[in-house]
Design an enzyme around this catalytic site. Structure first.
Site, PDB file in Angstrom:
ATOM      1  N   ASP A  21       8.644   4.067  -1.161  1.00 18.73           N
ATOM      2  CA  ASP A  21       8.762   5.307  -1.935  1.00 18.73           C
ATOM      3  C   ASP A  21       9.441   6.385  -1.088  1.00 18.73           C
ATOM      4  OD1 ASP A  21       6.666   5.845  -0.238  1.00 18.73           O
ATOM      5  OD2 ASP A  21       5.236   6.444  -1.785  1.00 18.73           O
ATOM      6  N   SER A  22       9.827   6.031   0.152  1.00 23.27           N
ATOM      7  CA  SER A  22      10.708   6.898   0.946  1.00 23.27           C
ATOM      8  C   SER A  22      12.013   7.147   0.190  1.00 23.27           C
ATOM      9  CB  SER A  22      10.999   6.259   2.308  1.00 23.27           C
ATOM     10  OG  SER A  22      11.426   4.919   2.163  1.00 23.27           O
ATOM     11  N   ASP A  47       6.487  -0.421  -3.013  1.00 23.85           N
ATOM     12  CA  ASP A  47       5.438   0.599  -2.913  1.00 23.85           C
ATOM     13  C   ASP A  47       4.878   0.975  -4.277  1.00 23.85           C
ATOM     14  OD1 ASP A  47       4.851   1.251  -0.307  1.00 23.85           O
ATOM     15  OD2 ASP A  47       6.468   2.719  -0.129  1.00 23.85           O
ATOM     16  N   GLU A  79       1.448   3.334  10.546  1.00 25.31           N
ATOM     17  CA  GLU A  79       2.506   4.345  10.718  1.00 25.31           C
ATOM     18  C   GLU A  79       1.979   5.518  11.532  1.00 25.31           C
ATOM     19  OE1 GLU A  79       4.519   5.561   7.147  1.00 25.31           O
ATOM     20  OE2 GLU A  79       5.688   7.102   8.203  1.00 25.31           O
ATOM     21  N   LYS A 116       2.610  -2.598  -1.974  1.00 28.20           N
ATOM     22  CA  LYS A 116       1.997  -1.880  -0.843  1.00 28.20           C
ATOM     23  C   LYS A 116       1.347  -0.609  -1.364  1.00 28.20           C
ATOM     24  CE  LYS A 116       4.605   0.327   2.470  1.00 28.20           C
ATOM     25  NZ  LYS A 116       4.168   1.730   2.325  1.00 28.20           N
ATOM     26  N   GLU A 147      -1.082   2.956   0.056  1.00 27.55           N
ATOM     27  CA  GLU A 147      -1.579   3.737   1.194  1.00 27.55           C
ATOM     28  C   GLU A 147      -3.063   4.016   1.026  1.00 27.55           C
ATOM     29  OE1 GLU A 147       0.798   7.282   1.629  1.00 27.55           O
ATOM     30  OE2 GLU A 147       2.685   6.163   1.549  1.00 27.55           O
TER      31      GLU A 147
HETATM   32  O1  KIV Z   1       8.133   4.347   1.967  1.00 26.28           O
HETATM   33  C1  KIV Z   1       8.461   3.749   2.997  1.00 26.28           C
HETATM   34  O2  KIV Z   1       9.643   3.521   3.284  1.00 26.28           O
HETATM   35  C2  KIV Z   1       7.397   3.294   3.875  1.00 26.28           C
HETATM   36  C3  KIV Z   1       7.760   2.852   5.259  1.00 26.28           C
HETATM   37  C4  KIV Z   1       8.333   3.929   6.052  1.00 26.28           C
HETATM   38  C5  KIV Z   1       6.645   2.150   5.933  1.00 26.28           C
HETATM   39  O3  KIV Z   1       6.273   3.274   3.489  1.00 26.28           O
END
Ligand code: KIV
Length: 305
Positions: free
Chosen positions: A46-47, A85, A184, A115, A117
């Site tokens: 989600d970056s 994510d 992280e 994934k 968090e």
């Molecule tokens: O959103 C993302 O790219 C991430 C990584 C930086 C681990 O969660």
């Protein structure tokens, strides 16, 4: 094609001490290049809210956007495992939401896992998603979706109490069935302890070299943004410079009338008469293509194969 990487491959990598190479990807072209370069895991992070959409955090990213980007990455990759994510508020409200949204990333997006968090407080959520046969990667330490709670993007687990909590969270996620963990922004000593305490692989970003694997945002490692240089990022290329030079050269050739030259232009069929703007007729140049001959352009854009 080498064998497709699965969550079982990643567990085996940990057992035999082979480092896991993970990198973010957001579209088919990058996924194709990174897959061919040897990525084991492509993370549709989600970056993308920051590096693709230009937001200041990952919080505005929606489920529909994650599904859209995940589908592109899945189409562009062959060998790498694709993990997507779960974005902010797609799994925090209820376990039902979490399972349904994880399912979308797999069925509509083509991801091999998801994934999320958070620590022990999401153990039930992880358990429910895993029960639906969707593998889950955890994410602990500096968790960007909690930016407001953390008071900024701050290294986590520096004092003993915080470090203990992150270790307990890691153990809780493993017990809930997570197949791997991203660590992280934590001290390398803590990452080493967690890595040694778990049978599932840890993948670090700003967590030192003792993790079972590493992940970076592709735009960071490729040097797309000269103004972004946090301590944990190493630039392996200067694509900002390369793109600036290439685009500048193209603009100069357009302005100077150098591009497109004959080699990059199509020819009219021999013998046709073209109307001039004044209404008269003139013949095309003698080297024009033969009558009836079709000039094939092929795909009109560079589609990854
Ligand atoms: O959103 C993302 O790219 C991430 C990584 C930086 C681990 O969660």
């Amino acid at each position: 094609m080498k064998d497709k990487v699965t969550i079982h491959t990643l567990k085996r990598f940990k057992q035999i001490g082979q480092k896991i190479c993970m990198v973010t990807a957001y579209d088919a072209t990058f996924a194709h290049i990174l897959d061919q370069s040897g990525a084991d895991v492509l993370l549709v992070g989600d970056s993308l809210g920051m590096v693709i959409q230009g937001h200041e955090s990952t919080l505005p990213v929606t489920m529909d956007q994650m599904v859209y980007h995940t589908a592109m990455v899945a189409r562009g990759s062959r060998r790498a495992h694709v993990v997507a994510d779960l974005p902010f508020m797609s799994y925090q409200v209820s376990v039902q939401d979490a399972v349904r949204n994880a399912g979308r990333l797999v069925s509509e997006g083509g991801a091999g896992s998801v994934k999320l968090e958070g620590g022990a407080e999401f153990a039930d959520t992880v358990r429910a998603i895993v029960r639906a046969s969707i593998p889950v990667m955890g994410h602990l330490g500096l968790t960007p979706q909690s930016v407001h709670k953390m008071g900024g993007y701050v290294v986590q687990g520096r004092d003993e109490e915080q470090a203990r909590k992150i270790l307990d969270d890691a153990l809780a996620l493993e017990a809930a069935g997570a197949y791997a963990l991203v660590l992280e922004g934590v001290p390398l000593e803590l990452a080493r302890t967690i890595t040694q305490s778990l049978s599932i692989p840890t993948i670090g970003i700003g967590a030192g070299r003792h993790c079972d694997g590493q992940v970076l945002v592709c735009y960071d490692l490729l040097g797309m943004n000269p103004d972004f240089k946090p301590k944990f990022v190493k630039r392996f290329a200067n694509l900002h410079g390369a793109i600036t030079d290439a685009a500048g050269a193209y603009f100069s050739e357009v302005r100077d009338g150098v591009f497109p030259d004959e080699d990059h232009s199509f020819k009219a069929t021999k013998g046709i008469r073209l109307l001039t703007p004044e209404g008269g007729a003139k013949l095309p140049a003698p080297e024009a293509a033969a009558e009836g001959e079709k000039e094939k352009v092929g795909p009109i854009y560079g589609i990854p194969v």
